[in-house]
Design an enzyme around this catalytic site. Structure first.
Site, short mmCIF file in Angstrom:
data_model
loop_
_atom_site.label_atom_id
_atom_site.label_comp_id
_atom_site.label_asym_id
_atom_site.label_seq_id
_atom_site.Cartn_x
_atom_site.Cartn_y
_atom_site.Cartn_z
N LYS A 158 48.76 44.31 -13.71
CA LYS A 158 47.85 45.43 -13.43
C LYS A 158 47.70 46.33 -14.64
O LYS A 158 46.59 46.71 -15.02
CB LYS A 158 48.39 46.24 -12.24
N ASN A 159 48.83 46.70 -15.28
CA ASN A 159 48.76 47.69 -16.36
C ASN A 159 48.16 47.12 -17.64
O ASN A 159 47.79 47.87 -18.53
CB ASN A 159 50.14 48.30 -16.62
N ARG A 188 43.39 56.43 -12.25
CA ARG A 188 43.93 57.04 -13.46
C ARG A 188 43.57 56.24 -14.71
O ARG A 188 43.24 56.80 -15.75
CB ARG A 188 45.45 57.18 -13.34
N CYS A 225 47.56 57.78 -8.94
CA CYS A 225 48.73 58.21 -8.17
C CYS A 225 49.15 59.62 -8.55
O CYS A 225 49.31 59.92 -9.73
CB CYS A 225 49.91 57.28 -8.43
N PRO A 277 49.84 64.58 -18.15
CA PRO A 277 48.74 65.06 -18.98
C PRO A 277 48.28 64.00 -19.97
O PRO A 277 49.04 63.10 -20.31
CB PRO A 277 49.34 66.26 -19.70
N ILE A 278 47.02 64.15 -20.41
CA ILE A 278 46.52 63.20 -21.40
C ILE A 278 46.41 63.87 -22.77
O ILE A 278 45.58 63.50 -23.59
CB ILE A 278 45.17 62.58 -20.96
N ASP A 279 47.29 64.83 -23.01
CA ASP A 279 47.21 65.56 -24.28
C ASP A 279 47.46 64.66 -25.49
O ASP A 279 46.88 64.87 -26.55
CB ASP A 279 48.19 66.76 -24.28
N GLN A 280 48.32 63.64 -25.36
CA GLN A 280 48.58 62.74 -26.49
C GLN A 280 47.36 61.88 -26.81
O GLN A 280 47.10 61.56 -27.97
CB GLN A 280 49.80 61.86 -26.20
#
Length: 419
Positions: A24-25, A94, A118, A124-127
Site C-alpha cells: 500500500k505505502n 493522506r 487516518c 504535519p507536512i512541514d518537512q
C-alpha cells in the site's frame, strides 16, 4: 444511515495459505509518480484497496487515461493537463500529498486540497514544504482547505530533513527528478517503500542514487519515459497476517513476502516464543501460546514498525506476564485501547506507552478509529469468546485487500452485515 460492519465469532483455529498483496505505502506514491512519465506506464501487483482507486481517479482529473484492472494499472499521460485538485477525494486520503511533489515536478505548479487519511494526531507536512521551498517553490497557505505551490524554476538543493519522514523523502524525490542540477536529501527515510519508489523512477530514466540509505542523491533529467513495474509485497499486511497466525493459526503459510522486510517482527516473534519457519518468499507460522511477555518500542525502519504495534497487541494478552509497547513515532496511536477494554482487556496507556497484561477477551461492539486499529480489533475478535462487531470498517478496507474473504478461507467465522 446504513453502514457495513464486520462480525467475528471467535475461537476458531485457522489454517491454510494467504498471498500477500502489493505494498500500500509503495502504491500510493508510485501511482502519483506515473504522471511524471511522458507516455505509457504499466504497474503490476497493486493492492486492491480503496486508496488505489481514489488515486487513479485523481490521475483522471488531470486528463490522464488510466485503466485499473484488478492488480494492474495502465496509464497514458500523453494528453495530461494541469488542474486544481481541492476536492473531497484528496481529503479522504493522506497519501494524496504525493500528488503535490509529482505535479510540482511535472508542471512546476499545483493547487491541491489538504490531505486527510487516518487521524493519528499531529502528522504535519512541514518537512515536505521545506523540501519544496529548497527546490525553489513558493507556497501559498492562505486558504484553510487547499494549498498552492508554484516555482518559476526547480533547482537542485541540499536538503536536511529535521526528522526522518517517508512521505517527505518520497515527495522531494518526485519534485526533484526534473529539477536542474543535483538534489541531496540528508537524514532520508530508509524504508523499503522509499527504495521501491526510487526504483520505479529509475526504471523511467530518473538518476537516483542511495535510496535505502540516509543520503539520497537525485540528478535531474529532462524527460522520463514509460515503464513496466512490479510493486513490492506489503510488509505491513504480511506482518498483520503473521500476528493473526500467531494468535490463532495452525500451520498458516504466507506467500509473496520479502523476509528481510519483516525481520524485526520475526525477531520479536522469537522472543515471544512463536513458531516461525522462514523460507525464500514464504513464512509458515503456528500458534504456540502461552507466549513470553516482551517489550516493544517502535522506531523508524529497520526498527519495529509503528504500523504493527496495534496488530501485535492482541498477542500480548496471550503472554505469561505484563508487556510494554511504546510508540515513539506516533505517541497518540492508542485509540484501540479503549475498544479493547470493552472486550475485557487489561490494558492501560500513559504518555505513549501501553501496559498490556494477560487477559481473556470476550465479544463486544467496537469502533475502528484508524486502519491498523481496525486490524488489531479483527485479531482481538478472532481470539475472543463470543461475537465481536466492528464499526467504521471503511478504514480497514483502505489498507487490506479482501481481508474478510482471506480470513474465511483460513477457517475464521467472520462475515459482514449492513446495519
Amino acid at each position: 444511515m446504513a453502514q457495513e460492519v464486520i462480525k467475528i465469532r471467535g475461537g476458531r483455529t485457522l489454517n491454510g495459505e494467504v498471498n500477500i498483496s502489493g505494498a500500500k505505502n509503495s502504491a500510493v506514491a508510485i501511482i502519483p509518480a506515473t504522471l511524471l512519465a511522458q507516455g505509457h506506464v504499466k504497474l503490476e501487483g497493486l493492492p486492491q484497496i480503496s486508496d488505489v482507486k481514489t488515486l487513479v481517479s485523481l490521475l483522471e482529473d488531470l486528463n490522464i487515461k488510466a485503466s485499473l484492472n484488478g492488480t494492474e494499472l495502465e496509464v497514458d499521460t500523453t494528453e495530461i493537463q494541469n488542474a486544481a485538485l481541492p476536492n473531497n477525494k484528496v481529503e479522504s486520503l493522506r497519501a494524496s500529498y504525493y500528488m503535490m511533489g509529482a505535479m510540482l515536478g511535472r508542471f512546476k505548479k499545483c493547487v491541491i486540497g489538504l490531505p486527510g487519511g487516518c487521524p493519528l494526531g499531529p502528522r504535519p507536512i512541514d518537512q515536505h514544504i521545506k523540501g519544496f521551498k529548497a527546490l525553489g517553490a513558493e507556497i501559498d497557505e492562505s486558504s484553510t482547505t487547499s494549498m498552492k505551490i508554484e516555482a518559476k524554476e526547480l533547482k537542485g538543493a541540499h536538503i536536511f530533513l529535521d526528522m526522518v519522514s517517508v512521505g517527505a523523502t518520497i515527495n522531494i524525490m518526485l519534485a526533484a527528478v526534473y529539477a536542474t542540477g543535483q538534489t541531496v536529501i540528508e537524514n532520508a527515510a530508509k524504508e523499503p517503500e522509499v527504495v521501491d519508489v526510487a526504483n520505479f523512477l529509475t526504471s523511467m530514466g530518473a538518476n537516483i542514487k542511495g535510496a535505502g540509505t540516509s543520503t539520497i542523491k537525485i540528478n535531474g533529467v529532462k524527460e522520463l519515459h514509460g515503464s513496466e513495474y512490479q510493486v513490492i509485497p506489503d510488509r505491513i499486511e504480511a506482518g498483520t497476517y503473521m500476528c493473526i497466525a500467531a494468535a490463532c493459526g495452525e500451520n498458516v503459510i504466507l506467500n509473496n513476502i520479502v523476509p528481510k522486510h519483516v525481520e524485526t517482527l520475526t525477531a520479536k516473534f522469537s522472543e515471544l516464543g512463536v513458531n516461525v519457519d522462514v523460507r525464500d518468499e514464504r513464512i509458515r507460522i503456528n500458534n504456540n501460546a502461552p507466549y513470553r511477555f516482551v517489550d516493544i518500542k517502535t522506531l523508524v525502519y529497520p526498527g519495529f514498525a509503528t504500523d504493527l504495534q496495534q496488530p501485535i497487541t492482541p498477542l500480548l494478552f496471550m503472554a505469561n506476564g505484563p508487556s510494554f509497547v511504546t510508540d515513539t513515532i506516533y505517541p497518540e496511536r492508542f485509540k484501540h485501547v479503549e475498544e479493547l477494554k470493552r472486550m475485557g482487556a487489561n490494558i492501560e496507556v500513559d504518555e505513549g506507552t501501553a501496559t498490556i497484561k494477560p487477559s481473556t477477551l470476550h465479544g463486544a461492539e467496537v469502533y475502528a478509529s484508524d486502519l491498523r486499529a481496525g486490524a488489531c480489533l479483527i485479531i482481538a475478535g478472532l481470539i475472543a469468546e463470543g461475537v465481536t462487531t466492528i464499526y467504521n470498517v471503511k478504514h480497514i478496507y483502505r489498507g487490506y485487500t479482501d481481508i474478510v474473504e482471506h480470513l474465511k478461507a483460513l477457517g475464521a467465522d467472520i462475515w459482514t452485515e449492513t446495519v
